[in-house]
Design a protein around this motif. Structure first.
Motif, PDB file in Angstrom:
ATOM      1  N   ARG A 118     -20.977 -21.095   4.687  1.00  0.00           N
ATOM      2  CA  ARG A 118     -20.715 -20.489   5.993  1.00  0.00           C
ATOM      3  C   ARG A 118     -21.759 -20.861   7.040  1.00  0.00           C
ATOM      4  O   ARG A 118     -21.439 -21.135   8.191  1.00  0.00           O
ATOM      5  CB  ARG A 118     -20.668 -18.960   5.865  1.00  0.00           C
ATOM      6  N   GLY A 119     -23.004 -20.875   6.667  1.00  0.00           N
ATOM      7  CA  GLY A 119     -24.061 -21.100   7.649  1.00  0.00           C
ATOM      8  C   GLY A 119     -24.191 -22.536   8.121  1.00  0.00           C
ATOM      9  O   GLY A 119     -25.056 -22.821   8.960  1.00  0.00           O
ATOM     10  N   GLU A 120     -23.352 -23.455   7.606  1.00  0.00           N
ATOM     11  CA  GLU A 120     -23.496 -24.868   7.954  1.00  0.00           C
ATOM     12  C   GLU A 120     -22.424 -25.364   8.913  1.00  0.00           C
ATOM     13  O   GLU A 120     -22.309 -26.562   9.146  1.00  0.00           O
ATOM     14  CB  GLU A 120     -23.477 -25.720   6.675  1.00  0.00           C
ATOM     15  N   THR A 121     -21.675 -24.419   9.490  1.00  0.00           N
ATOM     16  CA  THR A 121     -20.598 -24.823  10.409  1.00  0.00           C
ATOM     17  C   THR A 121     -21.155 -25.562  11.614  1.00  0.00           C
ATOM     18  O   THR A 121     -20.614 -26.597  12.043  1.00  0.00           O
ATOM     19  CB  THR A 121     -19.786 -23.602  10.863  1.00  0.00           C
ATOM     20  N   GLU A 122     -22.234 -25.042  12.206  1.00  0.00           N
ATOM     21  CA  GLU A 122     -22.811 -25.686  13.385  1.00  0.00           C
ATOM     22  C   GLU A 122     -23.344 -27.077  13.046  1.00  0.00           C
ATOM     23  O   GLU A 122     -23.211 -28.016  13.833  1.00  0.00           O
ATOM     24  CB  GLU A 122     -23.939 -24.820  13.953  1.00  0.00           C
TER      25      GLU A 122
END
Length: 713
Positions: free
Chosen positions: A418-422
């Motif tokens: 989730r935290g790697e979308t950006e």
């Protein structure tokens, strides 16, 4: 024998050759490039594709897959000439890399397999070079292979590519016994010893003398048919001297009327020196090609390849590396020094060139300046994209960018964590910056990030690049193809009135449209003033008379119609293959405006499309499947199950090459299936051929109709 000189900077543009290596995948482009670099002294060890030691295939994916994926630039010197060379991909999925390279090249070497001759992608890259007017010489490679046949390869060049092949060499020996060539211009034999790096020159062997004389005569006759000066000498003396023949071959190569054909075996280092001599003798320098054309203040201008002229260059490739952003540039005119400011004309942004690099694939040598005719990489510009023009701020000139093909295959991608979308968004943005043939969008219905490209392998390479270069775990959906919608039967006299009144100035536009398939409409159209040209399968005309719709409103209607083409009524796919005719309309003295007529055009065409008979189009490709003779039956059955239409087959030394047209959507996973059916012995290649109706019945959507049968609102 000619000797190479050390690489050096020179302002003599007649001693510069900018050329590319073009061919079908596995024809030997990269090996030819490696042998050129080795023979010219640019490298001191022969790199091999199968060992992953080549200079130009330096990317980890290229070495893993054994194919060229990214165009790579290198420089070398031969006989006092500087050769800037670009090794281009041969796989159809990376044809956009070839397109961008051809835009900045002055000449090319087309490499052909002596066994297979002209293959599908050979034909595609040849047509690309035709569009750019790039002169070519041909090198028939792999003459040491079993089944190699120079005459058959030349015949396929004549039949499929249609230039006049001018064969200037005769092979000495065949297949494993291939040891050298006879130079038909100077009537000499060039023989390479096993494992040797140089040739020995001698007289033509007695066993080949009669055949060599016959081939020389055929060459003279072929050149005399095409070149007036050669014809004059041939008629006067019944022969053509080597000097006249060389000059005629140079002229015919540069006009495209003929293509000089040489032969050899790059893997065994045989035939490379004569190929380099042909590059210097026949392919043009920057001074031999027409001056580059561009626009300034909507006026077309020419700028000569003169180091003293104002600087102008075209960006053809961008690459982000660990040391910075490399912008690959062809300098067309003027001189650029490091530290100078340049103007990105399209973006209207001034950039500073911090460093100028002469490129050797993934290695670089810093130089103080670059002049007209150079191909270099620069560090400093932060926003220039492939196709951008960089020029002197005091003399702006916008050069035509290379064309980009529309993507045909899409996959949904998402970060696994989730935290790697950006980080994924940033990685995709950099990917598109480097490869304009890729596209990223967000699906408005699902919210998914969709990556689109030129084929299954193209997307596979792009996703793997994200994983390797950015350390991201990515989930990938099943590939989907880009469908289109088209009109089979249109409507006439569709009346649309756009009226909006909500206080103050309102909006009023009244239009009457005819919509028809492009071909049928072209036959029906009688007169009228063209307000829009053919672009992407759409034309717009106006036959309104008496000033009932002013010209500025006509242009607004066309713009609105183009807006409506983005999503058709069948499935939201782009619409193509139609002609719209504005036949009548009306305005209001106060409430009519360009915005009102653009809105009317958009909504009217959507209404017309819903009232028309439409069909869904799917992308199709021409597939060439090469399989052993004992596997032909199973492969033909599999192609039929994939809705393939077989158009021909050719038997070659125990194998059969089957050509068929297959919907692109049916080819996903075909490589694995083919290997399974042929015990790993089958191969296939594919090239796009356009769109064809999908196997669904034409759809007519309901519309409100008037008493006379025309739709109205």
């Amino acid at each position: 024998m000619r000797t190479n000189l050390p690489t050096q900077h020179t302002n003599d543009l007649t001693a510069v050759r900018n050329l590319g290596i073009l061919a079908h995948v596995d024809a030997g482009k990269t090996t030819v490039t490696e042998r050129i670099l080795y023979r010219t002294g640019a490298t001191y060890k022969r790199g091999e594709v199968h060992d992953g030691t080549t200079v130009t295939d330096f990317d980890s994916q290229e070495r893993d897959r054994g194919i060229t994926i990214f165009a790579a630039a290198v420089s070398c010197s031969w006989d006092g000439h500087r050769i800037n060379l670009i090794d281009t991909p041969g796989h159809v999925d990376f044809s956009d890399e070839v397109e961008r390279s051809l835009r900045v090249l002055d000449g090319a070497i087309a490499v052909f397999d002596a066994v297979a001759g002209v293959e599908p992608q050979s034909e595609s890259v040849w047509r690309q070079a035709d569009r750019h007017g790039v002169p070519r010489i041909a090198f028939v490679n792999k003459l040491d292979r079993a089944g190699a046949d120079l005459d058959a390869a030349v015949a396929s060049i004549r039949e499929r590519l249609h230039p006049a092949p001018l064969v200037v060499q005769l092979p000495i020996g065949a297949e494993d016994g291939f040891t050298g060539v006879v130079d038909l211009l100077r009537m000499r034999a060039l023989v390479w010893a096993d494992g040797g790096d140089t040739f020995t020159e001698g007289p033509v062997p007695d066993a080949l003398l009669a055949q060599a004389r016959q081939r020389r005569r055929l060459l003279e006759e072929a050149v005399a048919e095409l070149h007036p000066a050669a014809l004059e000498e041939f008629c006067a003396e019944s022969t053509i001297q080597a000097q006249t023949l060389t000059a005629a071959l140079r002229d015919l190569t540069r006009t495209g009327e003929g293509v000089v054909v040489l032969c050899g075996s790059a893997y065994r280092n045989r035939g490379i020196e004569p190929l380099l001599e042909a590059v210097v003798a026949y392919l043009p320098s920057p001074l031999d090609v027409p001056a580059v054309r561009g626009s300034q203040d909507d006026a077309e201008q020419e700028r000569a390849a003169d180091p003293a002229a104002p600087f102008a260059g075209l960006v053809f490739k961008v690459n982000s590396t660990s040391t910075g952003r490399l912008t690959y540039l062809r300098v067309y005119s003027g001189t650029i020094h490091k530290g100078e400011a340049v103007l990105d004309v399209g973006a209207r942004r001034t950039e500073r060139v911090a460093r100028i690099l002469r490129v050797q694939a993934d290695r670089h040598t810093e130089v103080d300046r670059a002049v007209a005719g150079d191909i270099v990489a620069v560090i400093g510009p932060k926003a220039a994209r492939a196709g951008a023009t960089l020029c002197a701020p005091t003399a702006p000139l916008l050069l035509e960018p290379p064309s980009a093909a529309a993507p045909v295959v899409s996959v949904a991608v998402e970060a696994r964590r989730r935290g790697e979308t950006e980080r994924l968004v940033s990685a995709l943005a950099r990917l598109i910056e480097e490869d304009p043939s890729l596209a990223v969008r967000t699906d408005p219905e699902t919210g998914q990030t969709v990556l689109s490209g030129m084929g299954e392998l193209h997307l596979e390479v792009a996703v793997e690049k994200v994983r390797r270069d950015h350390g991201l775990d990515v989930n990938v959906g099943r590939p989907k193809v880009a469908y289109r919608e088209t009109v089979l039967r249109g409507v006439s006299g569709l009346v649309y009135r756009h009226v909006k009144q909500d206080g103050g100035a309102g909006q009023f536009a009244h239009v009457v449209l005819d919509v028809a398939p492009l071909e049928a409409a072209a036959e029906r159209q009688q007169g009228g003033s063209a307000e829009g040209g053919s672009a992407e399968g759409f034309t717009f005309h106006s036959t309104v008379v008496g000033g009932r719709v002013p010209q500025e409103y006509v242009r607004a209607v066309e713009a609105g119609c183009r807006d409506a083409l983005a999503d058709g009524p069948l499935g939201g796919h782009p619409v193509t293959g139609l002609r719209v005719i504005l036949t009548d309309g009306a305005t209001h003295a106060k409430d009519s405006s360009e915005l009102a007529f653009r809105t009317a055009g958009r909504l009217a065409l959507r209404e017309a499309l819903r009232a028309s008979a439409l069909a869904l189009l799917e992308p199709v490709v021409e597939v060439t499947v090469t399989v052993p003779e004992d596997a032909v039956g199973g492969v033909l059955g599999d192609l039929a199950a994939r809705r393939g239409r077989v158009s021909g087959s050719i038997a070659r030394a125990g194998t059969v090459a089957i050509t068929a047209t297959v919907p692109l959507a049916e080819l996903f996973g075909y490589a694995t299936r083919l290997r399974s059916r042929t015990q790993g012995r089958g191969t296939f290649t594919a090239r796009p051929t356009g769109y064809a109706p999908a196997p669904a019945a034409p759809v007519t959507t309901a519309a409100v109709t008037t008493a006379n049968g025309t739709a109205a609102r």
